[in-house]
Design an enzyme around this catalytic site. Structure first.
Site, PDB file in Angstrom:
ATOM      1  N   GLY A  17       0.871  -1.179   0.000  1.00  0.00           N
ATOM      2  CA  GLY A  17       0.000   0.000   0.000  1.00  0.00           C
ATOM      3  C   GLY A  17       0.903   1.222   0.000  1.00  0.00           C
ATOM      4  O   GLY A  17       1.676   1.420   0.942  1.00  0.00           O
ATOM      5  N   ASN A  20      -1.345   7.133   1.677  1.00  0.00           N
ATOM      6  CA  ASN A  20      -0.934   8.125   2.673  1.00  0.00           C
ATOM      7  C   ASN A  20      -0.058   7.524   3.765  1.00  0.00           C
ATOM      8  O   ASN A  20       0.998   8.067   4.101  1.00  0.00           O
ATOM      9  CB  ASN A  20      -2.168   8.772   3.302  1.00  0.00           C
ATOM     10  CG  ASN A  20      -2.813   9.778   2.366  1.00  0.00           C
ATOM     11  OD1 ASN A  20      -2.154  10.314   1.475  1.00  0.00           O
ATOM     12  ND2 ASN A  20      -4.094  10.028   2.550  1.00  0.00           N
ATOM     13  N   GLY A  22       1.423   4.499   3.678  1.00  0.00           N
ATOM     14  CA  GLY A  22       2.583   3.867   3.038  1.00  0.00           C
ATOM     15  C   GLY A  22       3.690   4.866   2.748  1.00  0.00           C
ATOM     16  O   GLY A  22       4.868   4.603   3.003  1.00  0.00           O
ATOM     17  N   ASP A  41       2.296  -1.291  -4.611  1.00  0.00           N
ATOM     18  CA  ASP A  41       0.859  -1.006  -4.768  1.00  0.00           C
ATOM     19  C   ASP A  41       0.319  -1.793  -5.959  1.00  0.00           C
ATOM     20  O   ASP A  41       1.085  -2.445  -6.682  1.00  0.00           O
ATOM     21  CB  ASP A  41       0.613   0.508  -4.914  1.00  0.00           C
ATOM     22  CG  ASP A  41      -0.727   0.929  -4.300  1.00  0.00           C
ATOM     23  OD1 ASP A  41      -1.782   0.430  -4.753  1.00  0.00           O
ATOM     24  OD2 ASP A  41      -0.727   1.759  -3.373  1.00  0.00           O
ATOM     25  N   ASN A 105     -12.394  -3.972   2.019  1.00  0.00           N
ATOM     26  CA  ASN A 105     -11.044  -4.338   2.458  1.00  0.00           C
ATOM     27  C   ASN A 105     -10.811  -5.832   2.678  1.00  0.00           C
ATOM     28  O   ASN A 105      -9.668  -6.283   2.683  1.00  0.00           O
ATOM     29  CB  ASN A 105     -10.668  -3.548   3.708  1.00  0.00           C
ATOM     30  CG  ASN A 105     -10.413  -2.080   3.380  1.00  0.00           C
ATOM     31  OD1 ASN A 105     -10.442  -1.685   2.207  1.00  0.00           O
ATOM     32  ND2 ASN A 105     -10.170  -1.267   4.390  1.00  0.00           N
ATOM     33  N   HIS A 185     -10.028  -2.036  18.181  1.00  0.00           N
ATOM     34  CA  HIS A 185      -9.730  -0.696  17.653  1.00  0.00           C
ATOM     35  C   HIS A 185     -11.023  -0.130  17.091  1.00  0.00           C
ATOM     36  O   HIS A 185     -11.299  -0.191  15.915  1.00  0.00           O
ATOM     37  CB  HIS A 185      -8.669  -0.824  16.556  1.00  0.00           C
ATOM     38  CG  HIS A 185      -8.205   0.492  16.008  1.00  0.00           C
ATOM     39  ND1 HIS A 185      -7.812   1.540  16.807  1.00  0.00           N
ATOM     40  CD2 HIS A 185      -8.048   0.926  14.734  1.00  0.00           C
ATOM     41  CE1 HIS A 185      -7.445   2.555  16.043  1.00  0.00           C
ATOM     42  NE2 HIS A 185      -7.587   2.212  14.778  1.00  0.00           N
TER      43      HIS A 185
HETATM   44  N1  APR Z   1      -2.471  -4.586  -2.766  1.00  0.00           N
HETATM   45  C1  APR Z   1      -1.680  -3.529  -2.498  1.00  0.00           C
HETATM   46  N2  APR Z   1      -2.135  -2.280  -2.318  1.00  0.00           N
HETATM   47  C2  APR Z   1      -3.451  -2.083  -2.421  1.00  0.00           C
HETATM   48  C3  APR Z   1      -4.345  -3.144  -2.701  1.00  0.00           C
HETATM   49  C4  APR Z   1      -3.810  -4.445  -2.876  1.00  0.00           C
HETATM   50  N3  APR Z   1      -4.565  -5.511  -3.129  1.00  0.00           N
HETATM   51  N4  APR Z   1      -5.595  -2.628  -2.753  1.00  0.00           N
HETATM   52  C5  APR Z   1      -5.492  -1.305  -2.503  1.00  0.00           C
HETATM   53  N5  APR Z   1      -4.200  -0.961  -2.315  1.00  0.00           N
HETATM   54  C6  APR Z   1      -3.608   0.355  -2.085  1.00  0.00           C
HETATM   55  C7  APR Z   1      -4.375   1.501  -2.769  1.00  0.00           C
HETATM   56  O1  APR Z   1      -4.131   1.506  -4.161  1.00  0.00           O
HETATM   57  C8  APR Z   1      -3.835   2.709  -2.034  1.00  0.00           C
HETATM   58  O2  APR Z   1      -2.713   3.286  -2.699  1.00  0.00           O
HETATM   59  O3  APR Z   1      -3.648   0.729  -0.713  1.00  0.00           O
HETATM   60  C9  APR Z   1      -3.377   2.148  -0.674  1.00  0.00           C
HETATM   61  C10 APR Z   1      -4.113   2.765   0.509  1.00  0.00           C
HETATM   62  O4  APR Z   1      -3.726   4.087   0.593  1.00  0.00           O
HETATM   63  P1  APR Z   1      -4.732   5.270   1.018  1.00  0.00           P
HETATM   64  O5  APR Z   1      -5.974   5.171   0.202  1.00  0.00           O
HETATM   65  O6  APR Z   1      -3.972   6.552   0.989  1.00  0.00           O
HETATM   66  O7  APR Z   1      -5.131   4.877   2.529  1.00  0.00           O
HETATM   67  P2  APR Z   1      -4.296   5.118   3.881  1.00  0.00           P
HETATM   68  O8  APR Z   1      -4.672   6.417   4.477  1.00  0.00           O
HETATM   69  O9  APR Z   1      -2.855   4.840   3.641  1.00  0.00           O
HETATM   70  O10 APR Z   1      -4.955   3.983   4.809  1.00  0.00           O
HETATM   71  C11 APR Z   1      -4.835   2.616   4.489  1.00  0.00           C
HETATM   72  O11 APR Z   1      -5.016   1.907   6.781  1.00  0.00           O
HETATM   73  O12 APR Z   1      -5.607   3.059   8.717  1.00  0.00           O
HETATM   74  C12 APR Z   1      -6.045   2.221   7.703  1.00  0.00           C
HETATM   75  O13 APR Z   1      -8.387   2.753   7.539  1.00  0.00           O
HETATM   76  C13 APR Z   1      -7.137   2.845   6.883  1.00  0.00           C
HETATM   77  O14 APR Z   1      -7.760   0.808   5.800  1.00  0.00           O
HETATM   78  C14 APR Z   1      -7.076   2.034   5.630  1.00  0.00           C
HETATM   79  C15 APR Z   1      -5.575   1.746   5.494  1.00  0.00           C
END
Ligand code: APR
Length: 319
Positions: A17, A20, A22, A41, A105, A185
């Site tokens: 991921g 944000n 990541g 990603d 998710n 959580h």
């Molecule tokens: N494999 C890898 N990455 C993925 C996959 C997958 N199968 N599916 C989605 N992603 C990526 C998205 O493309 C995106 O870039 O996960 C990333 C998530 O980033 P953001 O949308 O910016 O979310 P973020 O704020 O980082 O939060 C991620 O953590 O705290 C929790 O609730 C929050 O579930 C959320 C997660």
């Protein structure tokens, strides 16, 4: 001839991921030189991950640091990772509960678990994706990895929120405040007041009951408060917490912190993940610590467990 001294190989940390959290993880880990970073990603976001990685690697060059940061959309690049930090998934939008994220998710964590098992069979997995307790459980179930190597990041974040609010209310440094937030959580998380001190002195001696109650209520809704303001969920503090967990593992720090851990009878709970104090060291989750709880805290924890179980029941039906 110059001979290189026998060196320990740099650790490899794969961030699943590149959003944000990541991106912030990659920034912190590379600045601390905890190891080489792979920012992974999905194919649609591969170039985005590569761009972030390149920016960060240039930041490394500017600062004279050698560990690498690469972006990737290919699991093979994560092969042999020592640590996986999983933030893959959709974050909350205003008005959503963490549980509202299950449908989006759950398939994502299953995909990530299958690839992790195939490409990084020896890694420690730190899961951050929500709804947290259930995502960690599903990752462990799907990979079959031992409980010591699958842990969820939540308790440290919730505890930090509690500590901040308390420090501000008491007018003391955050450095001197210790708090512990256990349970799921979610809004039913359980702040343990008996373990909440200001330099060893019970917090209840500094802060009046009504103020403490307000702090607890704000902590429970701490994530939602930020979602309401920003339109997406928090990322700096979740990243810092996951980095501290990574550091505790890689440097065998034996830190006692609150994490989502697999429970096998502790606190009267079985076969589920929930926030509990653990010792994090080179063995991963080396121990789950059982602290004495007041009857009121026990009741709150049971309620929190029931809430987590409710989400797990939904997930089990989606198998
Ligand atoms: N494999 C890898 N990455 C993925 C996959 C997958 N199968 N599916 C989605 N992603 C990526 C998205 O493309 C995106 O870039 O996960 C990333 C998530 O980033 P953001 O949308 O910016 O979310 P973020 O704020 O980082 O939060 C991620 O953590 O705290 C929790 O609730 C929050 O579930 C959320 C997660």
């Amino acid at each position: 001839m110059v001979r290189a001294a026998a060196m320990t190989k740099r650790k490899k940390i794969a961030l699943i991921g590149a959003g944000n959290i990541g991106g912030e993880l990659a920034a912190q880990i590379s600045r601390m030189e905890l190891g080489d970073v792979v920012l992974f990603d999905i194919p649609a976001k591969e170039n985005f991950a590569k761009g972030k990685a390149l920016d960060l690697e240039q930041d490394q060059a500017l600062s004279g640091r050698d560990s690498s940061v690469i972006g990737s959309g290919n699991w093979a690049d994560c092969a042999g990772a020592d640590v996986l930090i999983i933030t893959a998934g959709i974050p909350r939008k205003p008005g959503q509960d963490r549980e509202d994220l299950i449908a989006s998710n759950l398939p994502i964590i299953r995909d990530v678990a299958d690839n992790a098992k195939k490409h990084c069979p020896d890694a420690l997995a730190i899961i951050v994706s929500n709804p947290l307790d259930v995502m960690v459980y599903e990752f462990k179930r799907r990979t079959g990895w031992p409980k010591q190597r699958v842990v969820g990041m939540a308790g440290m974040l919730d505890s930090a929120r509690f500590e901040l609010f308390l420090a501000r209310e008491a007018g003391v440094s955050v450095k001197d405040v210790r708090a512990m937030v256990l349970g799921g959580h979610g809004d039913s998380m359980v702040p343990i007041l008996s373990a909440c001190t200001i330099h060893g002195v019970k917090a209840t001696e500094f802060v009046a009951k009504d103020k403490l109650d307000a702090i607890i209520a704000r902590t429970r809704k701490g994530g939602g408060e930020i979602v309401g303001l920003m339109g997406t969920s928090a990322y700096y503090t979740p990243a810092t917490a996951a980095v501290q967990m990574t550091e505790a593992y890689l440097r065998d720090q034996k830190r006692m912190v609150a994490c989502a851990a697999y429970l096998e009878g502790e606190y009267g709970l079985k076969d589920m993940y929930m926030g509990a104090p653990v010792v994090l060291g080179a063995g991963g989750v080396e121990k789950v610590i059982e602290v004495e709880l007041s009857p009121e805290e026990k009741e709150m924890l049971a309620k929190s467990a029931k809430a987590v179980q409710g989400v797990m029941d939904i997930v089990n039906k989606m198998s």
